[in-house]
Design a protein around this motif. Structure first.
Motif, mmCIF file in Angstrom:
data_model
loop_
_atom_site.group_PDB
_atom_site.id
_atom_site.type_symbol
_atom_site.label_atom_id
_atom_site.label_comp_id
_atom_site.label_asym_id
_atom_site.label_seq_id
_atom_site.Cartn_x
_atom_site.Cartn_y
_atom_site.Cartn_z
ATOM 1 N N ILE A 1 -2.551 5.499 -3.684
ATOM 2 C CA ILE A 1 -1.106 5.690 -3.555
ATOM 3 C C ILE A 1 -0.688 6.607 -4.704
ATOM 4 N N ALA B 1 5.336 5.846 -11.125
ATOM 5 C CA ALA B 1 4.104 5.193 -10.708
ATOM 6 C C ALA B 1 3.967 3.828 -11.369
ATOM 7 N N SER C 1 6.327 1.323 -9.681
ATOM 8 C CA SER C 1 5.891 1.078 -8.312
ATOM 9 C C SER C 1 4.628 0.221 -8.289
ATOM 10 N N TYR C 2 3.742 0.468 -9.233
ATOM 11 C CA TYR C 2 2.529 -0.342 -9.345
ATOM 12 C C TYR C 2 2.882 -1.813 -9.534
ATOM 13 N N LEU D 1 -5.236 -4.005 -7.504
ATOM 14 C CA LEU D 1 -4.643 -2.689 -7.753
ATOM 15 C C LEU D 1 -4.999 -2.196 -9.146
ATOM 16 N N LEU E 1 -4.088 1.182 -11.963
ATOM 17 C CA LEU E 1 -3.082 2.207 -12.279
ATOM 18 C C LEU E 1 -3.713 3.296 -13.130
ATOM 19 N N VAL F 1 -3.363 3.264 -7.753
ATOM 20 C CA VAL F 1 -2.001 3.797 -7.805
ATOM 21 C C VAL F 1 -1.950 4.788 -8.952
#
Length: 706
Positions: free
Chosen positions: A492, A508, A511-512, A525, A527, A553
């Motif tokens: 993403i 980012a 949003s993460y 997830l 980052l 992400v």
């Protein structure tokens, strides 16, 4: 020469005007001749006043019957004149510059005027028309249909010149520039200033230079204007290509590189160990590179290939051949993530062949760095992969023979040169995964040989690209979750790292955190973004490669070099904020394995240009086609980037995208001339040599660092 005299030698150009023009780079009459109009107005049709129709823009000529200032007060006065040509009369009215017109137009004057005709109370009118004084004979001739009189502001195709704010403040507008240029043509003869040989002019059906200059500024017809533009474009492209051709000849003459003539055990074992078949394009490019490497002339080649087309594998064949001949190779990448990616790939393929591959990056532990430096200097390290760290003074090679620079457009000329100077005259291979249209390549990289990988490896499943409005992206994350649950991975990407007060985009980082707690809760997830340390970025990438993370992400830091075949989903948030090249690179991070992949372009409401960009992404996955569309939208200079656009942006009139046939013709002629007379010493080439030395010789090109 006369055309290089001071501007003050021209009528109407005093010291003040000369200073204004010189500030714009116009220092001589020749500079004026080279200051081509930005566009033209067609005022060539002379109409009789009695035949005027309401609303048409035309030119008429006649004699002034009346001329006077009407009204009172500076805000309400106007200057009115009545022009008659024997078939009728028209009222001419100016509401601004009243006293200027009153001092310049009087009863009995013969004028040609151009404006929009109108009718009021049954009377023909023109408001604020352009005008020009005519002699009585000229006026009578115009009324009889003759148009061979020297008109500069009306009655012909009129040139319009660009004028800067400083020029306007100094009282220089397009009309006054026309007058000054006309004075230059009256004062100087251009017939002796030809810059091509008679044979070239005749062979390519070009206008003589003096005629082309006059037609560029004061066209006698649309056909002659087009012929003049062709002459000027062809000449400009010819000298650009001559620059490349002569510098290549100079390179061949003055430099020699080690000839890699021995294709031995390393190369054979590397080829035999491939678990797949090379594409036809890869085989052809390898043959082209091998021909260069076997020559004592330094290779200076640009390798273009779309994302995932197999450029790195071709580079490894080059390194294997260098190793077979006892030479070292240096492979430079623009980022640590990309350098590490290449290091791991090269080590996996080349170490089993006995080739010692080492990484040289900016933040290595001191002991590891010292070990690599010692290996490079002793020659025990055969292949060095690194970032800008490789160009530091402390880095010394024992027998460097091959330099490979990946994503070369991200490096400055001096950075490339610094790496190449680690050896006396190494072979050089530049690589780019950002395809450039062939005509732009000729314009910006004309001193390089070009290789293109234009087919993808067999078995690649095309990536399906979907445009998704912001309010419908829930289904995107549902599809992403399904892919992860089936064992796949996903990216993403966001365009920003931190909140911007000017652009309402989520970062980012935020949003993460939100995705982890909501729609993607329960998935692993990671980052990654540009503000993280190289060590932390690489740690995250290692976890993603190893399959310890389901979703990565990040920002465009993953644009190039991330190769995870198990990743099948690319979600690009705020896709309208990205350029076409970036979008194509990001999409190239998926579809690298045997599984079907998808790219989702999540976007806000689209403007015309953004709609065109995203529509192109959905319509094609061909990087070369995308680059052509991108060039059409952004222009040649932007596509090539700041470093590579110098030669293209230096063109004053030619456009390599639109003038592809002229480019090919000019290039062929330039390279033929360079082969015939590389020093431009022959008598018939004196004028070409003079023009080349005056205008082109000092331009910087990639041949300077070859």
């Amino acid at each position: 020469m006369a055309v290089f005299s001071p501007l003050t030698s021209l009528k109407g150009v005093g010291p003040k005007r000369a200073a204004i023009l010189e500030a714009e780079g116009i220092q001589t009459p020749q500079d004026l001749f080279d200051y081509f109009p930005r566009r033209y107005l067609d005022r060539s049709t002379i109409r009789k006043i009695g035949e005027l129709r309401d609303g048409e823009s035309v030119t008429v000529a006649g004699t002034v019957l009346q001329a006077r200032i009407e009204g009172s007060g500076s805000g309400r006065s106007r200057f009115r004149a009545v022009l008659d040509d024997g078939t009728g009369s028209v009222e001419l009215t100016w509401f601004r510059g009243v006293r200027y017109f009153a001092s310049g137009i009087a009863p009995g004057d013969a004028l040609a005027v151009h404006g929009k005709a109108g009718f009021f109370g049954g009377r023909r009118q023109m408001q604020h028309p352009d005008f020009e004084h005519l002699g009585v004979t000229a006026a009578e001739g115009l009324l009889q249909g003759h148009t061979d009189y020297e008109l500069f502001h009306t009655g012909r195709i009129i040139p319009l010149y660009s004028t800067s704010a400083a020029m306007k403040q100094g009282g220089l507008n397009s009309r006054q520039l026309r007058t000054i240029v006309a004075a230059a043509f009256e004062r100087f003869t251009l017939g002796s200033e030809e810059n091509l040989t008679p044979d070239i002019v005749r062979m390519h059906d070009l206008l003589p230079l003096s005629e082309a200059y006059r037609e560029m500024h004061f066209p006698s017809s649309h056909e002659r204007l087009e012929a003049a533009r062709t002459r000027m474009k062809w000449t400009e492209l010819f000298y650009t290509q001559l620059l490349f051709a002569l510098r290549r000849k100079e390179l061949e003459k003055n430099r020699s590189a080690p000839a890699l003539t021995h294709s031995g055990e390393i190369t054979r074992r590397f080829y035999a160990g491939l678990p797949f078949t090379l594409t036809g394009a890869q085989k052809e490019v390898i043959r082209e590179i091998y021909r260069d490497l076997r020559s004592a002339r330094p290779m200076n080649r640009l390798l273009q290939g779309d994302v995932g087309s197999g450029k790195t594998l071709v580079a490894m064949f080059s390194m294997a051949l260098a190793a077979d001949n006892g030479l070292q190779s240096a492979f430079m990448a623009p980022t640590e993530i990309l350098a590490v990616q290449h290091y791991l790939s090269l080590k996996r393929w080349l170490s089993p062949l006995g080739i010692d591959v080492a990484l040289l990056a900016g933040r290595q532990p001191k002991r590891a760095r010292e070990t690599v430096l010692a290996g490079l200097e002793s020659g025990s390290v055969t292949v060095a992969v690194g970032t800008h760290a490789m160009i530091e003074k402390a880095v010394s090679f024992s027998r460097l023979g091959l330099v490979i620079i990946d994503e070369q457009h991200r490096f400055g000329v001096l950075q490339r040169k610094a790496l190449q100077e680690k050896a006396a005259s190494p072979h050089v291979l530049l690589m780019t995964a950002t395809p450039i249209p062939r005509t732009l390549t000729m314009a910006g990289f004309g001193d390089l040989d070009l290789s293109v990988i234009d087919t993808m490896p067999e078995g690649r499943v095309p990536v399906k690209t979907s445009l998704v409005p912001e309010n419908a992206k829930k289904r995107v994350y549902e599809a992403l979750r399904r892919e992860v649950e089936s064992g796949r991975q996903a990216y993403i990407v966001y365009p920003l790292v931190e909140e911007s007060e000017k652009i309402d985009l989520r970062s980012a980082v935020e949003s993460y955190e939100e995705l982890s707690a909501t729609v993607l809760a329960g998935l692993r997830l990671g980052l990654i973004h540009g503000q993280m340390s190289p060590e932390l970025k690489e740690s995250v990438m290692d976890r993603f490669r190893a399959g310890d993370l389901d979703v990565l992400v990040g920002t465009t830091v993953i644009e190039v070099g991330v190769d995870v075949p198990n990743a099948t989903v690319m979600v690009i948030e705020h896709a309208e904020r990205f350029g076409l090249a970036q979008l194509h690179q990001l999409r190239g991070r998926v579809g690298r394995g045997r599984h079907a992949s998808g790219c989702f372009l999540v976007h806000a409401p689209l403007s015309g240009e953004a709609s065109e960009r995203l529509g192109a992404m959905a319509a094609t996955s061909d990087g070369f086609r995308i680059s052509e569309i991108d060039a059409g939208i952004r222009g040649a200079g932007n596509v090539l980037g700041r470093e590579q656009a110098g030669m293209v942006s230096g063109l004053k009139i030619a456009d390599p995208l639109l003038d592809a046939l002229l480019m090919q013709s000019a290039r062929k002629a330039a390279f033929a001339l360079a082969s015939e007379d590389p020093e431009l010493e022959k008598r018939e080439h004196v004028m070409i040599r003079s023009c080349y030395l005056r205008h082109y010789h000092d331009r910087s090109t990639l041949a300077d660092i070859g």
